[in-house]
Scaffold this motif. Structure first.
Motif, PDB file in Angstrom:
ATOM      1  N   GLU A 264       0.828  -1.215   0.000  1.00  0.00           N
ATOM      2  CA  GLU A 264       0.000   0.000   0.000  1.00  0.00           C
ATOM      3  C   GLU A 264       0.859   1.260   0.000  1.00  0.00           C
ATOM      4  O   GLU A 264       0.418   2.315  -0.408  1.00  0.00           O
ATOM      5  CB  GLU A 264      -0.908   0.039   1.247  1.00  0.00           C
ATOM      6  CG  GLU A 264      -2.077  -0.897   1.219  1.00  0.00           C
ATOM      7  CD  GLU A 264      -3.281  -0.353   0.449  1.00  0.00           C
ATOM      8  OE1 GLU A 264      -3.139   0.696  -0.199  1.00  0.00           O
ATOM      9  OE2 GLU A 264      -4.325  -1.015   0.483  1.00  0.00           O
TER      10      GLU A 264
ATOM     11  N   LEU B 194      -6.354  -2.895  -1.550  1.00  0.00           N
ATOM     12  CA  LEU B 194      -5.446  -3.429  -2.567  1.00  0.00           C
ATOM     13  C   LEU B 194      -5.577  -4.959  -2.612  1.00  0.00           C
ATOM     14  O   LEU B 194      -5.448  -5.573  -3.669  1.00  0.00           O
ATOM     15  CB  LEU B 194      -4.011  -3.009  -2.226  1.00  0.00           C
ATOM     16  CG  LEU B 194      -2.954  -3.256  -3.288  1.00  0.00           C
ATOM     17  CD1 LEU B 194      -3.320  -2.630  -4.611  1.00  0.00           C
ATOM     18  CD2 LEU B 194      -1.604  -2.726  -2.816  1.00  0.00           C
TER      19      LEU B 194
ATOM     20  N   ARG C 184      -6.824   0.244  -6.644  1.00  0.00           N
ATOM     21  CA  ARG C 184      -8.014   0.100  -5.784  1.00  0.00           C
ATOM     22  C   ARG C 184      -9.238   0.651  -6.498  1.00  0.00           C
ATOM     23  O   ARG C 184     -10.293   0.040  -6.532  1.00  0.00           O
ATOM     24  CB  ARG C 184      -7.818   0.871  -4.473  1.00  0.00           C
ATOM     25  CG  ARG C 184      -7.085   0.120  -3.405  1.00  0.00           C
ATOM     26  CD  ARG C 184      -7.316   0.761  -2.047  1.00  0.00           C
ATOM     27  NE  ARG C 184      -7.053   2.185  -2.031  1.00  0.00           N
ATOM     28  CZ  ARG C 184      -5.893   2.732  -1.709  1.00  0.00           C
ATOM     29  NH1 ARG C 184      -4.875   1.975  -1.374  1.00  0.00           N
ATOM     30  NH2 ARG C 184      -5.733   4.044  -1.721  1.00  0.00           N
TER      31      ARG C 184
ATOM     32  N   PRO D 246      -1.137   2.220  -5.862  1.00  0.00           N
ATOM     33  CA  PRO D 246      -2.108   1.449  -5.092  1.00  0.00           C
ATOM     34  C   PRO D 246      -3.507   2.061  -5.193  1.00  0.00           C
ATOM     35  O   PRO D 246      -4.500   1.353  -5.337  1.00  0.00           O
ATOM     36  CB  PRO D 246      -1.570   1.515  -3.660  1.00  0.00           C
ATOM     37  CG  PRO D 246      -0.098   1.715  -3.826  1.00  0.00           C
ATOM     38  CD  PRO D 246       0.066   2.552  -5.057  1.00  0.00           C
TER      39      PRO D 246
ATOM     40  N   VAL E 193       2.906  -0.146  -8.348  1.00  0.00           N
ATOM     41  CA  VAL E 193       2.730  -1.582  -8.117  1.00  0.00           C
ATOM     42  C   VAL E 193       2.587  -2.263  -9.473  1.00  0.00           C
ATOM     43  O   VAL E 193       1.916  -1.733 -10.361  1.00  0.00           O
ATOM     44  CB  VAL E 193       1.434  -1.831  -7.303  1.00  0.00           C
ATOM     45  CG1 VAL E 193       1.164  -3.321  -7.147  1.00  0.00           C
ATOM     46  CG2 VAL E 193       1.493  -1.165  -5.947  1.00  0.00           C
TER      47      VAL E 193
END
Ligand code: ADP
Length: 304
Positions: A200, A290, A223, A219, A205
């Motif tokens: 997070e 996440l 999401r 993140p 990522v």
């Protein structure tokens, strides 16, 4: 910011298994980069290639300006790597271990002793430098492993599940030290982890699945795109509540008396709660995590 690592069409097969298939990505200098994926996704293969331990079948990579395959010695000078199996000798002290490792990088004398002290201080281990590695606790050992990778002041540190196997309190302590290392030195951290709370905090990522990139972004972006909000209802009559949701075409998951209803927007919870009055005794509305995004993307849990 510019890219410290550039990967282009990186491919590696083990016999019929295509471990990674034409991977392309960049890691920005000074960033915390989380490389996630279920077991067998190809994370270790990628890291071993970027660390020059394994030869790719095809593709290219540029690491700190050095071309993989042609300038591997320079790449090794620019990177540090911490794998799950520690490399240090349990019978030597922490300092002796670091001095030996530093000598492998061609360092010696006063500069090496200073580099060791700096690495130990960065990992909050200076007071324990005379202690045998084998007599350290799990968290102290992990910090010594990381200090070992810092002696030659690398530009990027590869961390393969750096906090796995540690108890929650020690895990948090090691993680905090890594974050302060990054803040104090601007070092790029390339991380694989099974802990959501670590991923997070990444700037970027990548979620790898079956050797290919399934999703990438911050993140927050992941999401937003893959994990919607949800309403959790603790039901007095779960059967009637489920029938109501099915009739209204809501997507939901039932676990015992608890129902988790997927929402497009948080506000959609209000009319639903009104319409379902009497079918639940308590409720909660939460944003997607996440972990939810990872599950939606790969169909698997981040931590198995
Ligand atoms: P991860 O690190 O994400 O768990 P790996 O890179 O270890 O994934 O593995 C990717 C795929 O390559 C898996 O299917 C794994 O079984 C296979 N693999 C990895 N190493 C070898 C090897 N030395 N020989 C044969 N297959 C391998």
């Amino acid at each position: 910011m510019c890219a410290l690592i550039e990967v282009q069409d990186l491919t590696k097969a083990y016999g019929p298994v295509r471990a990674i298939d034409e991977l392309c990505f960049c890691v920005q200098e000074g960033s915390l980069f989380a490389f996630l994926g279920p077991n067998g996704a190809g994370k270790s293969t990628t890291i071993e290639i970027l660390c020059t331990f394994l030869k790719p079948d095809a593709g290219e990579a540029l690491i700190a300006g050095h071309r993989l395959g042609r300038e591997n010695a320079r790449i090794r000078q620019s990177i540090g790597a911490v794998f799950q199996e520690g490399l240090l000798d349990p019978l030597l002290t922490v300092e002796e271990n670091l001095l030996c490792r530093g000598a492998l990088y061609g360092q010696g004398g006063k500069p090496l002793r200073q580099a060791c002290l700096r690495a130990l201080e960065e990992m909050h281990l200076a007071d324990l430098r005379k202690r045998r590695y084998g007599n350290l606790s799990g968290g102290q050992r992990r910090r010594a492993d990381i200090a070992r990778a810092l002696i030659h002041a690398p530009k990027v540190l590869f961390l393969d599940e750096p906090t796995t196997g540690l108890d929650p309190q020690t895990r948090r302590a090691v993680w905090e030290i890594l974050l302060s290392l990054r803040q104090n030195t601007g070092m790029t951290l390339f991380l694989t982890t099974h802990y959501l709370e670590e991923a997070e905090q990444a700037d970027n990522v990548i979620i790898l699945d079956a050797g290919a990139i399934a999703a990438s972004g911050s993140p927050e972006a992941l999401r937003r795109q893959y994990a919607g909000d949800h309403l959790t209802l603790s039901c007095t009559n779960p059967r009637a509540a489920s029938a109501f949701l099915r009739e209204k075409d809501f997507s939901f998951r039932a676990t015992g008396t608890s129902l988790r209803v997927n929402l497009s927007r948080t506000l959609d919870a209000l009319p639903l709660l009104q319409a379902m009055k009497g079918l639940y005794e308590s409720f909660g509305v939460a944003s997607g995590t996440l972990e939810d995004a990872f599950l939606a993307i790969t169909g698997k849990e981040l931590r198995e």
